[in-house]
Design an enzyme around this catalytic site. Structure first.
Site, PDB file in Angstrom:
ATOM      1  N   ASN A   9      35.648  36.023  44.177  1.00  0.00           N
ATOM      2  CA  ASN A   9      35.676  35.148  43.004  1.00  0.00           C
ATOM      3  C   ASN A   9      35.873  33.711  43.480  1.00  0.00           C
ATOM      4  O   ASN A   9      36.980  33.329  43.859  1.00  0.00           O
ATOM      5  CB  ASN A   9      36.834  35.578  42.081  1.00  0.00           C
ATOM      6  N   LYS A  11      35.791  31.066  41.778  1.00  0.00           N
ATOM      7  CA  LYS A  11      36.373  30.197  40.747  1.00  0.00           C
ATOM      8  C   LYS A  11      35.532  28.916  40.652  1.00  0.00           C
ATOM      9  O   LYS A  11      34.322  28.978  40.830  1.00  0.00           O
ATOM     10  CB  LYS A  11      37.841  29.911  41.037  1.00  0.00           C
ATOM     11  N   HIS A  98      39.861  37.387  33.408  1.00  0.00           N
ATOM     12  CA  HIS A  98      40.676  36.882  34.518  1.00  0.00           C
ATOM     13  C   HIS A  98      41.895  36.158  33.935  1.00  0.00           C
ATOM     14  O   HIS A  98      41.797  35.500  32.895  1.00  0.00           O
ATOM     15  CB  HIS A  98      39.847  35.931  35.385  1.00  0.00           C
ATOM     16  N   GLU A 100      43.305  33.508  34.667  1.00  0.00           N
ATOM     17  CA  GLU A 100      43.141  32.054  34.458  1.00  0.00           C
ATOM     18  C   GLU A 100      42.425  31.772  33.140  1.00  0.00           C
ATOM     19  O   GLU A 100      42.716  30.791  32.461  1.00  0.00           O
ATOM     20  CB  GLU A 100      42.393  31.438  35.650  1.00  0.00           C
ATOM     21  N   GLU A 170      45.254  42.635  38.902  1.00  0.00           N
ATOM     22  CA  GLU A 170      45.628  41.384  39.572  1.00  0.00           C
ATOM     23  C   GLU A 170      46.979  40.913  39.030  1.00  0.00           C
ATOM     24  O   GLU A 170      47.024  40.213  38.003  1.00  0.00           O
ATOM     25  CB  GLU A 170      44.577  40.308  39.287  1.00  0.00           C
ATOM     26  N   GLY A 176      46.837  33.492  44.110  1.00  0.00           N
ATOM     27  CA  GLY A 176      46.897  32.144  44.669  1.00  0.00           C
ATOM     28  C   GLY A 176      48.286  31.720  45.122  1.00  0.00           C
ATOM     29  O   GLY A 176      48.531  30.540  45.372  1.00  0.00           O
ATOM     30  N   SER A 216      46.026  37.266  46.459  1.00  0.00           N
ATOM     31  CA  SER A 216      46.353  36.818  47.821  1.00  0.00           C
ATOM     32  C   SER A 216      45.965  37.827  48.908  1.00  0.00           C
ATOM     33  O   SER A 216      46.666  37.973  49.915  1.00  0.00           O
ATOM     34  CB  SER A 216      47.839  36.453  47.929  1.00  0.00           C
TER      35      SER A 216
HETATM   36  C1  PEP Z   1      41.691  35.885  41.930  1.00  0.00           C
HETATM   37  O1  PEP Z   1      41.852  34.807  41.362  1.00  0.00           O
HETATM   38  O2  PEP Z   1      40.957  36.752  41.435  1.00  0.00           O
HETATM   39  C2  PEP Z   1      42.414  36.096  43.183  1.00  0.00           C
HETATM   40  C3  PEP Z   1      42.627  37.313  43.585  1.00  0.00           C
HETATM   41  O3  PEP Z   1      42.807  34.949  43.842  1.00  0.00           O
HETATM   42  P1  PEP Z   1      43.537  34.861  45.281  1.00  0.00           P
HETATM   43  O4  PEP Z   1      42.890  35.875  46.179  1.00  0.00           O
HETATM   44  O5  PEP Z   1      43.294  33.466  45.732  1.00  0.00           O
HETATM   45  O6  PEP Z   1      44.977  35.167  45.044  1.00  0.00           O
END
Ligand code: PEP
Length: 253
Positions: A9, A11, A98, A100, A170, A176, A216
């Site tokens: 992803n 983003k 998601h 966000e 998630e 992040g 992460s």
């Molecule tokens: C995400 O936003 O889907 C995600 C898993 O981000 P990150 O790997 O940067 O934590």
């Protein structure tokens, strides 16, 4: 046998040329070291999708995802992109829900339910995201919280539609932040999600739905996080912006 998937992803990252370069690098690595049965998915911003879709048509294991879509198929919705539009350029997956988008764009369970349906109506595959904030994890209510997210936005679907889904767990406290769920925490939640699906749709269907972990994931922790039997791959944010890191994660599945 469930699909094994690693999805990147991006983003709101990568201008047009650097985005295409990243896909070229991923494709080069994929041709040198076959990713086996793992499906590699790239969820770029909308501007890259048509071009990446053409590139992906040349390789077996590379698939294209959008990061969002509108629930209506067409109309006066300035600035939006519909599921039929995504279908028309060869997109195969759409990330829905998601955290966000839930947080910054105030996407509700009801809206997400409509988006999931819109995606499925085009025979595209929703990657439906769920996951709890830190306060919920600290009060040990994560199972109840995530089950409610699934019930609210997915349980209007018929069994045949549920077979098409991909779910991404998630935990918001891991996105992040550099904090990853342990393999035990990931496996426990993935098993609980599968159990919740089984109670509503039966074991056979629940066993067909790939459940990805996101939060992460890095080359250094991916093998450990993916080790649980109910963890069918990952949704990768930051580490998907670098071809070597992303492919190292693909390799560790
Ligand atoms: C995400 O936003 O889907 C995600 C898993 O981000 P990150 O790997 O940067 O934590």
């Amino acid at each position: 046998m469930r699909d094994q998937i690693v999805a990147g992803n991006w983003k709101m990252n990568k201008d047009f040329d650097p985005g295409l370069l990243l896909v070229e690098e991923i494709q080069k690595m994929m041709s040198e070291e076959s990713p086996g049965a793992t499906k590699v998915v790239v969820a770029s911003p909308f501007i890259h999708l048509a071009r990446i879709s053409e590139m992906a048509s040349q390789s077996d294991a590379l698939y294209v995802a959008a990061q969002n879509c509108h629930p209506e198929s067409a109309g006066a919705y300035t600035g939006e992109i519909s599921a039929p539009m995504l279908k028309s350029i060869g997109v195969e997956y759409v990330i829905i829900g998601h955290s966000e988008r839930r947080e910054y764009f105030k996407e509700s369970h009801e809206l997400l339910a409509r988006k999931v349906k819109a995606v499925l109506d085009q025979d595209l595959i929703p990657i439906f995201c769920c996951g709890e904030p830190l306060a919920v994890r600290e009060s040990e209510q994560q199972g109840v919280f995530v089950n409610q997210q699934l019930s609210d936005s997915l349980f209007h679907l018929n069994p045949e539609s549920v077979r098409q889904l991909v779910i991404a767990y998630e935990p918001i406290w891991a996105i992040g932040t550099g904090k990853t769920a342990s393999s035990a925490q990931a496996q426990e939640m993935h098993a609980s999600i599968r159990q919740h699906l089984a109670e509503q749709y039966g074991k056979e269907i629940a066993n067909e739905v790939p459940i990805l972990y996101g939060g992460s994931c890095k080359p250094t922790n991916a093998e450990e996080v993916f080790s649980g039997p109910d963890v069918d791959g990952g949704l990768i944010g930051g580490a998907s912006l670098n071809a070597s890191d992303f492919m190292a994660i693909v390799r560790s599945l």
